[in-house]
Design a protein around this motif. Structure first.
Motif, PDB file in Angstrom:
ATOM      1  N   THR A 131     -64.105  -1.319   1.365  1.00  0.00           N
ATOM      2  CA  THR A 131     -64.037  -1.203   2.859  1.00  0.00           C
ATOM      3  C   THR A 131     -62.869  -2.117   3.668  1.00  0.00           C
ATOM      4  OG1 THR A 131     -66.352  -1.789   2.556  1.00  0.00           O
ATOM      5  CG2 THR A 131     -65.752  -2.263   4.781  1.00  0.00           C
ATOM      6  N   TYR A 132     -62.556  -3.227   2.633  1.00  0.00           N
ATOM      7  CA  TYR A 132     -61.201  -3.796   2.898  1.00  0.00           C
ATOM      8  C   TYR A 132     -59.841  -2.890   3.223  1.00  0.00           C
ATOM      9  CZ  TYR A 132     -57.993  -7.413   2.751  1.00  0.00           C
ATOM     10  OH  TYR A 132     -56.889  -8.902   2.739  1.00  0.00           O
ATOM     11  N   ASN A 133     -60.206  -2.439   1.985  1.00  0.00           N
ATOM     12  CA  ASN A 133     -58.910  -1.727   1.520  1.00  0.00           C
ATOM     13  C   ASN A 133     -58.690  -0.045   2.568  1.00  0.00           C
ATOM     14  OD1 ASN A 133     -57.322  -3.099  -0.527  1.00  0.00           O
ATOM     15  ND2 ASN A 133     -58.931  -1.807  -2.318  1.00  0.00           N
ATOM     16  N   SER A 134     -59.984   0.089   2.978  1.00  0.00           N
ATOM     17  CA  SER A 134     -59.912   1.462   3.496  1.00  0.00           C
ATOM     18  C   SER A 134     -59.656   1.578   4.984  1.00  0.00           C
ATOM     19  CB  SER A 134     -61.193   2.034   3.812  1.00  0.00           C
ATOM     20  OG  SER A 134     -62.558   1.267   3.983  1.00  0.00           O
ATOM     21  N   LEU A 135     -60.115  -0.093   5.609  1.00  0.00           N
ATOM     22  CA  LEU A 135     -59.341  -0.906   7.185  1.00  0.00           C
ATOM     23  C   LEU A 135     -57.958  -1.036   7.263  1.00  0.00           C
ATOM     24  CD1 LEU A 135     -61.528  -1.740   9.433  1.00  0.00           C
ATOM     25  CD2 LEU A 135     -61.237  -4.075   7.944  1.00  0.00           C
ATOM     26  N   LEU A 136     -57.724  -1.691   5.708  1.00  0.00           N
ATOM     27  CA  LEU A 136     -55.900  -1.594   6.245  1.00  0.00           C
ATOM     28  C   LEU A 136     -55.124  -0.103   6.353  1.00  0.00           C
ATOM     29  CD1 LEU A 136     -54.624  -3.694   2.987  1.00  0.00           C
ATOM     30  CD2 LEU A 136     -55.941  -4.315   4.859  1.00  0.00           C
ATOM     31  N   GLN A 137     -56.162   0.552   6.355  1.00  0.00           N
ATOM     32  CA  GLN A 137     -55.569   2.143   6.879  1.00  0.00           C
ATOM     33  C   GLN A 137     -55.585   2.515   8.424  1.00  0.00           C
ATOM     34  OE1 GLN A 137     -54.056   3.362   4.311  1.00  0.00           O
ATOM     35  NE2 GLN A 137     -55.120   1.844   3.110  1.00  0.00           N
ATOM     36  N   GLU A 138     -56.268   1.638   8.854  1.00  0.00           N
ATOM     37  CA  GLU A 138     -56.478   1.941  10.884  1.00  0.00           C
ATOM     38  C   GLU A 138     -55.448   1.390  11.335  1.00  0.00           C
ATOM     39  OE1 GLU A 138     -59.310   2.593  12.430  1.00  0.00           O
ATOM     40  OE2 GLU A 138     -59.818   3.393  10.534  1.00  0.00           O
ATOM     41  N   PRO A 139     -54.786   2.776  12.473  1.00  0.00           N
ATOM     42  CA  PRO A 139     -53.695   2.366  12.425  1.00  0.00           C
ATOM     43  C   PRO A 139     -53.311   0.772  13.740  1.00  0.00           C
ATOM     44  CG  PRO A 139     -54.385   4.626  13.343  1.00  0.00           C
ATOM     45  CD  PRO A 139     -55.926   3.796  12.415  1.00  0.00           C
ATOM     46  N   SER A 140     -54.659   0.758  13.875  1.00  0.00           N
ATOM     47  CA  SER A 140     -54.893  -0.071  14.966  1.00  0.00           C
ATOM     48  C   SER A 140     -54.118  -1.535  13.989  1.00  0.00           C
ATOM     49  CB  SER A 140     -55.828  -0.634  16.142  1.00  0.00           C
ATOM     50  OG  SER A 140     -57.129  -0.862  14.555  1.00  0.00           O
ATOM     51  N   ILE A 141     -55.255  -1.819  12.614  1.00  0.00           N
ATOM     52  CA  ILE A 141     -55.103  -2.973  12.031  1.00  0.00           C
ATOM     53  C   ILE A 141     -53.053  -2.976  11.640  1.00  0.00           C
ATOM     54  CG2 ILE A 141     -55.689  -3.828   9.503  1.00  0.00           C
ATOM     55  CD1 ILE A 141     -58.180  -2.687  10.560  1.00  0.00           C
ATOM     56  N   GLN A 142     -52.832  -1.539  11.113  1.00  0.00           N
ATOM     57  CA  GLN A 142     -51.179  -1.580  10.668  1.00  0.00           C
ATOM     58  C   GLN A 142     -50.380  -2.304  11.655  1.00  0.00           C
ATOM     59  OE1 GLN A 142     -49.812  -0.156   8.243  1.00  0.00           O
ATOM     60  NE2 GLN A 142     -51.164  -0.130   6.984  1.00  0.00           N
ATOM     61  N   GLU A 143     -50.696  -1.621  13.217  1.00  0.00           N
ATOM     62  CA  GLU A 143     -49.494  -2.017  14.042  1.00  0.00           C
ATOM     63  C   GLU A 143     -49.881  -3.733  14.083  1.00  0.00           C
ATOM     64  OE1 GLU A 143     -49.710  -2.217  19.246  1.00  0.00           O
ATOM     65  OE2 GLU A 143     -50.853  -0.449  17.726  1.00  0.00           O
ATOM     66  N   VAL A 144     -50.781  -4.530  13.506  1.00  0.00           N
ATOM     67  CA  VAL A 144     -50.448  -6.110  13.891  1.00  0.00           C
ATOM     68  C   VAL A 144     -49.674  -6.143  12.246  1.00  0.00           C
ATOM     69  CG1 VAL A 144     -51.688  -7.891  14.512  1.00  0.00           C
ATOM     70  CG2 VAL A 144     -52.603  -5.788  15.372  1.00  0.00           C
ATOM     71  N   ARG A 204     -55.674 -11.983   0.543  1.00  0.00           N
ATOM     72  CA  ARG A 204     -55.741 -10.748   1.346  1.00  0.00           C
ATOM     73  C   ARG A 204     -54.357 -10.234   2.942  1.00  0.00           C
ATOM     74  NH1 ARG A 204     -60.504 -11.000   1.027  1.00  0.00           N
ATOM     75  NH2 ARG A 204     -62.434 -11.426   1.270  1.00  0.00           N
ATOM     76  N   ILE A 205     -54.720  -9.556   3.515  1.00  0.00           N
ATOM     77  CA  ILE A 205     -53.639  -9.346   3.798  1.00  0.00           C
ATOM     78  C   ILE A 205     -52.798 -10.370   5.314  1.00  0.00           C
ATOM     79  CG2 ILE A 205     -54.550  -6.489   4.423  1.00  0.00           C
ATOM     80  CD1 ILE A 205     -55.277  -7.251   6.788  1.00  0.00           C
ATOM     81  N   GLY A 206     -51.877  -9.388   5.303  1.00  0.00           N
ATOM     82  CA  GLY A 206     -51.294 -10.430   5.957  1.00  0.00           C
ATOM     83  C   GLY A 206     -49.330 -11.000   5.292  1.00  0.00           C
ATOM     84  N   LEU A 207     -49.000 -12.072   5.765  1.00  0.00           N
ATOM     85  CA  LEU A 207     -47.584 -12.604   5.331  1.00  0.00           C
ATOM     86  C   LEU A 207     -48.279 -13.324   4.038  1.00  0.00           C
ATOM     87  CD1 LEU A 207     -45.771 -14.952   7.313  1.00  0.00           C
ATOM     88  CD2 LEU A 207     -45.287 -12.966   6.664  1.00  0.00           C
ATOM     89  N   GLN A 208     -47.280 -13.346   2.571  1.00  0.00           N
ATOM     90  CA  GLN A 208     -47.731 -12.835   1.298  1.00  0.00           C
ATOM     91  C   GLN A 208     -46.294 -14.088   0.996  1.00  0.00           C
ATOM     92  OE1 GLN A 208     -50.625 -11.806  -0.166  1.00  0.00           O
ATOM     93  NE2 GLN A 208     -50.386 -10.823   1.549  1.00  0.00           N
ATOM     94  N   LEU A 209     -46.892 -15.085   0.151  1.00  0.00           N
ATOM     95  CA  LEU A 209     -45.895 -16.049  -0.460  1.00  0.00           C
ATOM     96  C   LEU A 209     -44.645 -15.862   0.224  1.00  0.00           C
ATOM     97  CD1 LEU A 209     -46.507 -19.440   0.432  1.00  0.00           C
ATOM     98  CD2 LEU A 209     -46.635 -19.228  -2.260  1.00  0.00           C
ATOM     99  N   LYS A 210     -44.139 -15.469  -0.876  1.00  0.00           N
ATOM    100  CA  LYS A 210     -42.948 -14.893  -1.145  1.00  0.00           C
ATOM    101  C   LYS A 210     -42.066 -13.989   0.365  1.00  0.00           C
ATOM    102  CE  LYS A 210     -43.311  -9.546  -2.790  1.00  0.00           C
ATOM    103  NZ  LYS A 210     -44.457  -9.529  -0.968  1.00  0.00           N
ATOM    104  N   ASP A 211     -43.431 -13.794   1.387  1.00  0.00           N
ATOM    105  CA  ASP A 211     -41.844 -13.682   2.767  1.00  0.00           C
ATOM    106  C   ASP A 211     -42.198 -14.470   3.610  1.00  0.00           C
ATOM    107  OD1 ASP A 211     -43.056 -10.723   2.394  1.00  0.00           O
ATOM    108  OD2 ASP A 211     -45.702 -11.125   3.290  1.00  0.00           O
TER     109      ASP A 211
END
Ligand code: G3H
Length: 258
Positions: A131-144, A204-211
């Motif tokens: 579910t998590y992976n498919s949610l990541l495809q959502e445009p509103s989530i991609q935008e953030v 989890r999504i978002g900033l990774q340590l290397k970023d």
């Protein structure tokens, strides 16, 4: 005298920033383990620090969650000017915190205190990987997620590994694994051993340590004698541009081990 105390504190700040090889350390008097006023002061200092660090124009500040971040946020002051604009975004989604201390809530409070704006990342805390992976495809989530990638500043705290794992209701297997790997610190959903090496990561999504390494402005806020070991461990490999805002109790304990 007060003057001597101030000079003493200044010396401690210098020693700590040199020891970790970081840009700056600011030490607040007291112990945030049992003095809430120290956390309020973190709010003032974070405001002053961001005022110095953030340039005019559009800024994106990614923030993490936790009780330190939540209380610090409550005591921030105005940062928005006619020339400088700040958008607060959560740095990572869904690492398992209670509502009021989630990064989404912290970024909303920081925006309202500083006069800036915020965007939320709507990802439920407990999800199957599918579910998590498919949610990541959502445009509103991609935008953030794109906004998070563009952030020029990140503000985060540091926690004790096992304490954080228990608070976030991680599984028994994960707890055993963290103990076996001598995890002592947690930040950004990553767990670190005493040498500051990553021993586990919550996927989890978002900033990774290397970023985080590449973000020009990084502010870490953590205090309290009980957190000294965790702070020392995380800070060993912290990005060199980091500003550490801490308190006297943690600072003295950190320097004891030097
Ligand atoms: O990653 C660190 C934690 O968010 C720290 O949590 O401020 O509640 O100790 P805390």
């Amino acid at each position: 005298t007060v003057m001597n105390q101030l000079l003493g504190m200044h010396q401690v700040e210098k020693e700590i920033s040199q020891y970790f090889g970081i840009k700056r350390c600011i030490v607040v008097a007291g112990n945030s383990d049992n003095q809430e006023k120290v956390l309020y002061e973190f709010g003032d200092i974070l405001t002053d620090s961001l005022d110095l660090l953030l340039p005019d124009g559009d800024n994106i500040v990614a923030v993490m969650g936790g009780t330190t971040m939540a209380l610090t946020a409550e005591h921030m002051g105005t940062l928005e000017t006619e020339k400088r604009h700040i958008l607060f975004v959560p740095a990572r989604g869904g690492i398992g915190e209670a509502m009021t201390v989630q990064a989404n809530s912290v970024s909303a409070v920081m925006a309202s205190r500083t006069g800036g704006h915020h965007r939320a990342l709507y990802v439920p805390e407990q999800l199957s990987l599918e579910t998590y992976n498919s949610l990541l495809q959502e445009p509103s989530i991609q935008e953030v997620l794109t906004l998070i990638e563009q952030s020029n500043c990140v503000v985060h705290s540091i926690g004790r590994a096992l304490h954080m794992a228990a608070r976030r209701k991680m599984s028994d297997e994960e707890m055993v694994m963290l103990k076996q790997n001598n995890a002592v610190a947690e930040s950004f959903g990553y767990f670190f051993d005493e040498e500051g090496e990553v021993v586990y990561k919550i996927p989890r999504i978002g900033l990774q340590l290397k970023d985080v390494q590449k973000i020009p402005n990084v502010v870490a806020i953590a205090g309290g004698k009980t957190k000294a070991k965790a702070i020392r461990a995380y800070m060993k490999n912290a990005p060199k541009q980091t500003w550490l805002i801490t308190d006297e109790a943690a600072a003295n304990e950190i320097l004891k081990g030097v």
